[in-house]
Enzyme design. Structure first.
Site, PDB file in Angstrom:
ATOM      1  N   LYS A  35       0.843  -1.204   0.000  1.00 18.83           N
ATOM      2  CA  LYS A  35       0.000   0.000   0.000  1.00 18.83           C
ATOM      3  C   LYS A  35       0.876   1.251   0.000  1.00 18.83           C
ATOM      4  O   LYS A  35       0.657   2.192  -0.746  1.00 18.83           O
ATOM      5  CB  LYS A  35      -0.887   0.037   1.261  1.00 18.83           C
ATOM      6  CG  LYS A  35      -2.282  -0.460   1.011  1.00 18.83           C
ATOM      7  CD  LYS A  35      -3.179  -0.190   2.209  1.00 18.83           C
ATOM      8  CE  LYS A  35      -4.369  -1.128   2.120  1.00 18.83           C
ATOM      9  NZ  LYS A  35      -5.297  -1.021   3.217  1.00 18.83           N
ATOM     10  N   LYS A 206     -20.858   6.334  18.535  1.00 18.51           N
ATOM     11  CA  LYS A 206     -20.586   5.730  17.224  1.00 18.51           C
ATOM     12  C   LYS A 206     -21.385   4.440  17.037  1.00 18.51           C
ATOM     13  O   LYS A 206     -22.072   4.244  16.032  1.00 18.51           O
ATOM     14  CB  LYS A 206     -19.077   5.481  17.093  1.00 18.51           C
ATOM     15  CG  LYS A 206     -18.665   4.764  15.837  1.00 18.51           C
ATOM     16  CD  LYS A 206     -19.017   5.523  14.566  1.00 18.51           C
ATOM     17  CE  LYS A 206     -18.866   4.631  13.343  1.00 18.51           C
ATOM     18  NZ  LYS A 206     -19.302   5.252  12.111  1.00 18.51           N
ATOM     19  N   CYS A 262     -19.148  -1.803   8.125  1.00 16.76           N
ATOM     20  CA  CYS A 262     -19.478  -1.218   9.433  1.00 16.76           C
ATOM     21  C   CYS A 262     -20.746  -1.777  10.081  1.00 16.76           C
ATOM     22  O   CYS A 262     -20.680  -2.271  11.201  1.00 16.76           O
ATOM     23  CB  CYS A 262     -19.590   0.298   9.299  1.00 16.76           C
ATOM     24  SG  CYS A 262     -17.991   1.058   8.953  1.00 16.76           S
TER      25      CYS A 262
HETATM   26  P1  NAD Z   1      -9.207  -0.780   6.445  1.00 16.54           P
HETATM   27  O1  NAD Z   1      -9.099  -2.231   6.678  1.00 16.54           O
HETATM   28  O2  NAD Z   1      -9.626  -0.267   5.094  1.00 16.54           O
HETATM   29  O3  NAD Z   1      -7.831  -0.075   6.802  1.00 16.54           O
HETATM   30  C1  NAD Z   1      -7.102  -0.355   7.950  1.00 16.54           C
HETATM   31  C2  NAD Z   1      -5.617  -0.178   7.610  1.00 16.54           C
HETATM   32  O4  NAD Z   1      -4.861  -0.223   8.823  1.00 16.54           O
HETATM   33  C3  NAD Z   1      -5.028  -1.246   6.704  1.00 16.54           C
HETATM   34  O5  NAD Z   1      -4.434  -0.635   5.579  1.00 16.54           O
HETATM   35  C4  NAD Z   1      -3.991  -1.958   7.581  1.00 16.54           C
HETATM   36  O6  NAD Z   1      -2.884  -2.427   6.844  1.00 16.54           O
HETATM   37  C5  NAD Z   1      -3.624  -0.855   8.544  1.00 16.54           C
HETATM   38  N1  NAD Z   1      -3.037  -1.322   9.805  1.00 16.54           N
HETATM   39  C6  NAD Z   1      -3.489  -2.268  10.655  1.00 16.54           C
HETATM   40  N2  NAD Z   1      -2.673  -2.373  11.725  1.00 16.54           N
HETATM   41  C7  NAD Z   1      -1.682  -1.473  11.559  1.00 16.54           C
HETATM   42  C8  NAD Z   1      -0.560  -1.096  12.326  1.00 16.54           C
HETATM   43  N3  NAD Z   1      -0.278  -1.660  13.503  1.00 16.54           N
HETATM   44  N4  NAD Z   1       0.270  -0.136  11.842  1.00 16.54           N
HETATM   45  C9  NAD Z   1      -0.002   0.458  10.659  1.00 16.54           C
HETATM   46  N5  NAD Z   1      -1.064   0.153   9.900  1.00 16.54           N
HETATM   47  C10 NAD Z   1      -1.899  -0.806  10.336  1.00 16.54           C
HETATM   48  O7  NAD Z   1     -10.224  -0.243   7.558  1.00 16.54           O
HETATM   49  P2  NAD Z   1     -11.255   0.994   7.438  1.00 16.54           P
HETATM   50  O8  NAD Z   1     -12.452   0.624   6.649  1.00 16.54           O
HETATM   51  O9  NAD Z   1     -10.498   2.209   7.080  1.00 16.54           O
HETATM   52  O10 NAD Z   1     -11.745   1.083   8.952  1.00 16.54           O
HETATM   53  C11 NAD Z   1     -10.882   1.515   9.986  1.00 16.54           C
HETATM   54  C12 NAD Z   1     -11.712   1.765  11.229  1.00 16.54           C
HETATM   55  O11 NAD Z   1     -12.631   2.835  11.002  1.00 16.54           O
HETATM   56  C13 NAD Z   1     -12.573   0.568  11.667  1.00 16.54           C
HETATM   57  O12 NAD Z   1     -12.629   0.533  13.068  1.00 16.54           O
HETATM   58  C14 NAD Z   1     -13.939   0.908  11.119  1.00 16.54           C
HETATM   59  O13 NAD Z   1     -14.975   0.322  11.864  1.00 16.54           O
HETATM   60  C15 NAD Z   1     -13.970   2.421  11.278  1.00 16.54           C
HETATM   61  N6  NAD Z   1     -14.867   3.116  10.350  1.00 16.54           N
HETATM   62  C16 NAD Z   1     -14.908   2.725   9.044  1.00 16.54           C
HETATM   63  C17 NAD Z   1     -15.747   3.420   8.172  1.00 16.54           C
HETATM   64  C18 NAD Z   1     -15.815   3.012   6.716  1.00 16.54           C
HETATM   65  O14 NAD Z   1     -16.648   3.583   6.010  1.00 16.54           O
HETATM   66  N7  NAD Z   1     -15.000   2.091   6.242  1.00 16.54           N
HETATM   67  C19 NAD Z   1     -16.515   4.490   8.611  1.00 16.54           C
HETATM   68  C20 NAD Z   1     -16.414   4.876   9.951  1.00 16.54           C
HETATM   69  C21 NAD Z   1     -15.580   4.177  10.808  1.00 16.54           C
END
Ligand code: NAD
Length: 434
Positions: A35, A206, A262
């Site tokens: 990425k 949330k 979500c």
């Molecule tokens: P995602 O899986 O798309 O992205 C998470 C990223 O974090 C990945 O790229 C992963 O490689 C990285 N990661 C994990 N552990 C790591 C570490 N220790 N160091 C560095 N990078 C690390 O997830 P997302 O959809 O962006 O969701 C993230 C959070 O936000 C979740 O808790 C989700 O519930 C919340 N959320 C998501 C949305 C949505 O629309 N997707 C909306 C509101 C809230």
């Protein structure tokens, strides 16, 4: 301000781009080297309307950087934002906190001067306390406050929602941290509601919001089933209900069930928390059960449309969990496709954005088309599973001429207003007595 963002997924990347656009110095950190390599080479890794232009602009003006090194991302940061995933635990369905806790342990080592660690990931109530404890254990000298900063953006509208949020909720237990976050969000002052609350309230807001929206979807889906049996029209019912301002007219579109990364996981996590705290959340539990069952019922509905037809071809339009995104996580469309495949169905699928992601899961179990019409060629039925607006542009006369039999099962009610039945289609949508 100097900001380090951990996780460059659907939340972290738009947040990083947005904060850079507001003039901050942002470093996005991800442990996924591929990425980071893509992002560094100027390639956005997710599809979000309007994201690419801002992303490129802010890389060029050097406000946005990417790294896989926690040290490089954290050391200079005034604010560290955690945006890693909190997927459901495969067995318990609770939020799996391993990525959050790992990130907290790693970041703790590089904190330098007073830093606010803000959690944007959706996390169970009490996680702020836990993160604080992890940081203090790992780095007792750290001068840090942990705040909850829940994210409400909608996938597909992430850029829009970043710059025009309905509200900003800040869960901070200290005055000092509140001030830092208020400074970060200064550009939004007077433009949106800013709600400062206790950290645990913020964490709850949330989940309570997502669970409420999921229940609203499930409610209108059950009303649609009722209308089909009782001879009412769910559109008229939804319109009549929505005119009541206490109810509101949004999230009253019946469909194949809620999905995405979500709602399913957050309803499950909330129900688990209810049990944990001895405060059962029976409405949420009912919505989870009903929504799971709905996907099976929808698969059965499509299969019934081709019942008795030998080697019937089913054209599937849409695989993403909703329009405007390439995300297929917990997509009702994908779950319906899987169920139909388990029943031996022959499928040709098309999605304008999510096809590559879907192919990673579906492999050669389905055929892939490059357009709606290509998928529908010689099909016995078209099943519309995602509400991509372009599906309404398809010429129905042409569609009819290329299908083996003119049948449409429209689980998103996309074509309803065009009355395909008047053009000779056997047309089924949701919430009407067919
Ligand atoms: P995602 O899986 O798309 O992205 C998470 C990223 O974090 C990945 O790229 C992963 O490689 C990285 N990661 C994990 N552990 C790591 C570490 N220790 N160091 C560095 N990078 C690390 O997830 P997302 O959809 O962006 O969701 C993230 C959070 O936000 C979740 O808790 C989700 O519930 C919340 N959320 C998501 C949305 C949505 O629309 N997707 C909306 C509101 C809230």
């Amino acid at each position: 301000m100097k900001i380090g963002i951990i996780g460059t997924g659907y939340v972290g990347l738009p947040t990083g781009v947005g904060l850079a656009e507001l003039g901050n110095q942002v470093i996005c950190i991800d442990k996924d080297e591929d990425k980071i390599t893509s992002l560094r080479s100027g390639k956005v890794t997710i599809f979000e309307d309007g994201l690419e232009d801002l992303f490129l602009k802010n890389i060029q003006n050097k406000r946005l950087q990417f790294t896989s090194s926690m040290k490089d991302g954290i050391e200079a940061a005034d604010v560290v934002i955690i945006a890693v995933g909190t997927p459901p635990h495969p067995v318990t369905k609770e939020a799996d906190m391993k990525y959050i806790y790992a990130a907290a342990e790693e970041l703790a080592l590089y904190l330098n001067g007073y830093t606010v660690v803000a959690t944007k990931s959706t996390v169970p109530v009490g996680t702020g306390d836990e993160i604080e404890k992890i940081i203090r254990d790992k780095n007792p000298q750290a001068d840090v406050d942990v705040v909850s900063l829940p994210e409400f953006l909608r996938e597909g509208f992430a850029v829009h929602d970043f710059f025009a949020p309905d509200r900003i909720v800040i869960g901070a237990n200290t005055e000092r941290a509140s001030k830092v976050i208020a400074e970060l969000y200064k550009p939004f002052e007077g433009k949106t509601q800013m709600l400062f609350v206790k950290r645990k309230s913020s964490e709850t807001i949330k989940y309570a919001s997502n669970a409420f929206l999921a229940m609203k979807i499930h409610y209108i889906n059950e009303m649609a089933d009722f209308c089909e049996k009782a001879g009412a029209d769910v559109f008229e019912v939804a319109k009549g209900m929505g005119l009541d301002q206490r109810i509101g007219n949004r999230f009253l579109n019946p469909g194949p069930g809620y999905g995405g990364s979500c709602f399913p996981k957050d309803t499950n996590a909330m129900a688990c928390m209810g049990k944990k705290f001895g405060a059962p959340l029976s409405l949420i539990e009912a919505a989870i059960r009903g929504n799971d069952l709905r996907k099976t019922k929808m698969a059965e509905r499509i299969l019934k449309a081709v019942e008795g037809r030998k080697d019937a071809k089913i054209a599937v339009w849409g695989l993403a969990f909703k329009n405007g995104t390439d995300d297929i996580r917990e997509s009702p469309a994908m779950q319906i496709v899987e169920q139909m495949l388990n029943n031996g169905a022959n499928l040709c699928v098309f999605d304008p954005k999510a096809q590559d992601n879907a192919a990673k899961n579906l492999g050669d179990k389905v055929q892939y088309a490059k357009s709606e019409l290509e998928a529908a060629k010689d099909a016995d039925v078209v099943a519309i599973l995602t509400e991509w607006p372009e599906f309404t542009q398809v010429n129905l006369t042409e569609l009819k001429s290329i299908m083996k039999s003119p049948k449409i099962v429209d689980l998103r009610n996309m074509l309803k207003s065009q009355h395909p039945e008047k053009q000779g289609f056997d047309y089924q949508c949701i919430g009407l007595c067919n």
